[in-house]
Motif scaffolding. Structure first.
Motif, PDB file in Angstrom:
ATOM      1  N   TYR A   6      56.322  36.639 -74.478  1.00 61.62           N
ATOM      2  CA  TYR A   6      56.947  36.841 -73.167  1.00 61.62           C
ATOM      3  C   TYR A   6      57.779  38.121 -73.158  1.00 61.62           C
ATOM      4  N   LEU A   7      58.598  38.308 -74.187  1.00 60.42           N
ATOM      5  CA  LEU A   7      59.435  39.510 -74.254  1.00 60.42           C
ATOM      6  C   LEU A   7      58.599  40.774 -74.379  1.00 60.42           C
ATOM      7  N   ARG A   9      55.530  41.304 -73.424  1.00 57.99           N
ATOM      8  CA  ARG A   9      54.849  41.601 -72.164  1.00 57.99           C
ATOM      9  C   ARG A   9      55.806  42.228 -71.148  1.00 57.99           C
ATOM     10  N   GLN A  10      57.026  41.687 -71.074  1.00 58.89           N
ATOM     11  CA  GLN A  10      58.007  42.220 -70.132  1.00 58.89           C
ATOM     12  C   GLN A  10      58.441  43.637 -70.512  1.00 58.89           C
ATOM     13  N   SER A  13      55.422  46.268 -70.068  1.00 57.82           N
ATOM     14  CA  SER A  13      55.126  46.580 -68.667  1.00 57.82           C
ATOM     15  C   SER A  13      56.247  47.402 -68.034  1.00 57.82           C
ATOM     16  N   THR A  14      57.500  47.022 -68.303  1.00 61.77           N
ATOM     17  CA  THR A  14      58.626  47.750 -67.698  1.00 61.77           C
ATOM     18  C   THR A  14      58.755  49.150 -68.266  1.00 61.77           C
ATOM     19  N   VAL A  75      64.969  44.668 -69.012  1.00 57.61           N
ATOM     20  CA  VAL A  75      64.475  43.337 -69.383  1.00 57.61           C
ATOM     21  C   VAL A  75      65.622  42.448 -69.847  1.00 57.61           C
ATOM     22  N   ARG A  78      67.818  41.458 -66.896  1.00 61.30           N
ATOM     23  CA  ARG A  78      67.229  40.421 -66.050  1.00 61.30           C
ATOM     24  C   ARG A  78      67.353  39.045 -66.697  1.00 61.30           C
ATOM     25  N   GLU A  84      68.246  33.188 -67.887  1.00 56.95           N
ATOM     26  CA  GLU A  84      67.306  32.885 -68.961  1.00 56.95           C
ATOM     27  C   GLU A  84      67.967  33.041 -70.327  1.00 56.95           C
TER      28      GLU A  84
END
Length: 366
Positions: A6-7, A9-10, A13-14, A75, A78, A84
Motif C-alpha cells: 500500500y505504501l 503504491r502510494q 504514484s505520488t 503520503v 495524508r 490512518e
C-alpha cells in the motif's frame, strides 16, 4: 506485506506525478529558451527536441530527489490527516517501522539516481555538446544573416550581404577557435564566398575569393598571414570530425577516477558518488517532519520541510564549489549527509525527547 504494498503504491504514484510535473516545468523553460535561439538563427529548429532529450537526464538528477521527498511528505501527511497513522500506531506499526518498510523502494530510487548521475547524464551532456558544436559546422553558413555574427562551438561567421538562394555571400569574416592547445586560431577575411555542392559529401565546402588568412597563436605575439585569390574552405561535419568534450561534467566515470587528484575532477567524482545517498536522508527527513494533526492539513509542514531538504542540496552544491577551489576535501560530501541524517534522527525522536527535556528544565528551576 499488505502495508508495504500500500505504501509503495502510494509513494510511487505520488512521486512520479511530482517528478513529471517538475520535469514539464523545467523542460518547458528550456524549450522556450531554445526556440528563441532557433529564431535568432543560432541553431537549427530540427534539433530542438534532440537537445531537450539530451539535457533531460541532467535535469532528472536534481528533480528525482526533490520529487521523491515531496511524494513522501504528501503520503505521510495524508496518513496523519485521514487518521490512518493512528490506526497503524494502534496496531503496533510505528512511524519508524513504516519508514523501514520503504527502504527497498528507496534503494531502487537510489539505484536509478546513481545510474543517471554516473553514466546517463554525462553521456547526455557529451551528446548535447557534440550536437551544438556540429550545428556550427553543418549549418553555420545556412544560418548566416546579413550583418549579424553567428557563433556556435568553435566557429564565428559574419557576412555583409547574402544572396536569395543563400549560396553567395559578400564581405566574409570567418573565425575558428583552436580545439587543441598549441594550435593556432584561424581568421579569414574575404570579399566573396560561394557554396560548392560536392557529391557524396555532407561537409560544408566554401570557395572564398580575394582575401587573407591569418593564423593567430593565443597568449603569444606570433602570427602568420597569407593572401589568396581563391581559397577552398571545408568544414567537416559531426560524422567526420572527432569530438571530445573538455567539460568535466561530461567526462566518463572511469576518466574521473583516473584523474581524481585534480580538485575539479574530485568535486565532480564526489558529486556523482554521494548525491544519490540524499534519497536515504530524504526518507528519514520525510518520516520525521511529516507529522501533522488532522485539523492542520497535510500541507502545513510541506513548505518548511521542503526548505530543509533544499538546504541539503544547496549545501552539497556549495561543497562542490569549495572542493573545486581546493579549499576542502571530498570527505565533506558524506559529512554533510551524516549531519542531516543525525538531525533527522533527532527530529524523529522529538516525541520522546520533549517530555524528558521538560522534566529536566523543571528540575533545574526547582
Amino acid at each position: 506485506m499488505v502495508i508495504r504494498r500500500y505504501l509503495v503504491r502510494q509513494v510511487v504514484s505520488t512521486s512520479l506525478v511530482v517528478i513529471a510535473l517538475l520535469t514539464l516545468i523545467m523542460m518547458g523553460g528550456q524549450l522556450i529558451k531554445n526556440f528563441g535561439r532557433a529564431a535568432l538563427g543560432r541553431i537549427d529548429a530540427s534539433v530542438l527536441f534532440s537537445i531537450i532529450g539530451y539535457r533531460l537526464p541532467e535535469f532528472l538528477t536534481l528533480i528525482i530527489p526533490l520529487g521523491f521527498f515531496i511524494g513522501l511528505m504528501l503520503v505521510f501527511g495524508r496518513l496523519y490527516v485521514d487518521h490512518e497513522m493512528a490506526v497503524l500506531n494502534g496496531s503496533g506499526v510505528s512511524r519508524n517501522r513504516l519508514a523501514r518498510l520503504l527502504v527497498p523502494l528507496t534503494v531502487i530510487y537510489l539505484a536509478v539516481q546513481a545510474v543517471l548521475m554516473v553514466w546517463v547524464a554525462p553521456w547526455g551532456i557529451r551528446q548535447f555538446e557534440q550536437l551544438t558544436t556540429s550545428q556550427a559546422v553543418r549549418t553555420g553558413f545556412d544560418l548566416v544573416r546579413p550583418r549579424e555574427f553567428i557563433s556556435s562551438g568553435p566557429y564565428t561567421i559574419y557576412a555583409g550581404a547574402l544572396s536569395d538562394d543563400r549560396k553567395n555571400l559578400k564581405d566574409i569574416f570567418f573565425y575558428q577557435r583552436a580545439v587543441r592547445e598549441g594550435k593556432p586560431d584561424v581568421m579569414i577575411l574575404a570579399k566573396e564566398a560561394t557554396r560548392v555542392q560536392m557529391p557524396n559529401d555532407t561537409a560544408s565546402v566554401i570557395d572564398l575569393i580575394q582575401g587573407r588568412r591569418y593564423e593567430i597563436f593565443p597568449d603569444s605575439a606570433r602570427y602568420s598571414q597569407a593572401e589568396f585569390q581563391s581559397y577552398r574552405l571545408r568544414l567537416e561535419n559531426n560524422n567526420e570530425a572527432k569530438f571530445e568534450s573538455n567539460n568535466v561534467e561530461a567526462l566518463s566515470f572511469l576518466k574521473l577516477v583516473k584523474n581524481w587528484s585534480d580538485p575539479v575532477v574530485a568535486s565532480e567524482l564526489g558529486w556523482r558518488i554521494f548525491v544519490p545517498f540524499s534519497l536515504i536522508v530524504a526518507l528519514m527527513l520525510a518520516s520525521a517532519l511529516s507529522e501533522v494533526s488532522p485539523r492542520q492539513g497535510r500541507y502545513l509542514k510541506l513548505f518548511p520541510a521542503l526548505l530543509i531538504f533544499a538546504s541539503l542540496i544547496v549545501a552539497l552544491m556549495a561543497i562542490r564549489t569549495r572542493i573545486t577551489r581546493d579549499e576542502i576535501g571530498i570527505w565533506a560530501y558524506p559529512a554533510v549527509l551524516l549531519c542531516y541524517a543525525i538531525a533527522a534522527a533527532i527530529f524523529s525522536r522529538k516525541q520522546k525527547l520533549a517530555p524528558k527535556l521538560k522534566k529536566q528544565i523543571q528540575r533545574v528551576r526547582f
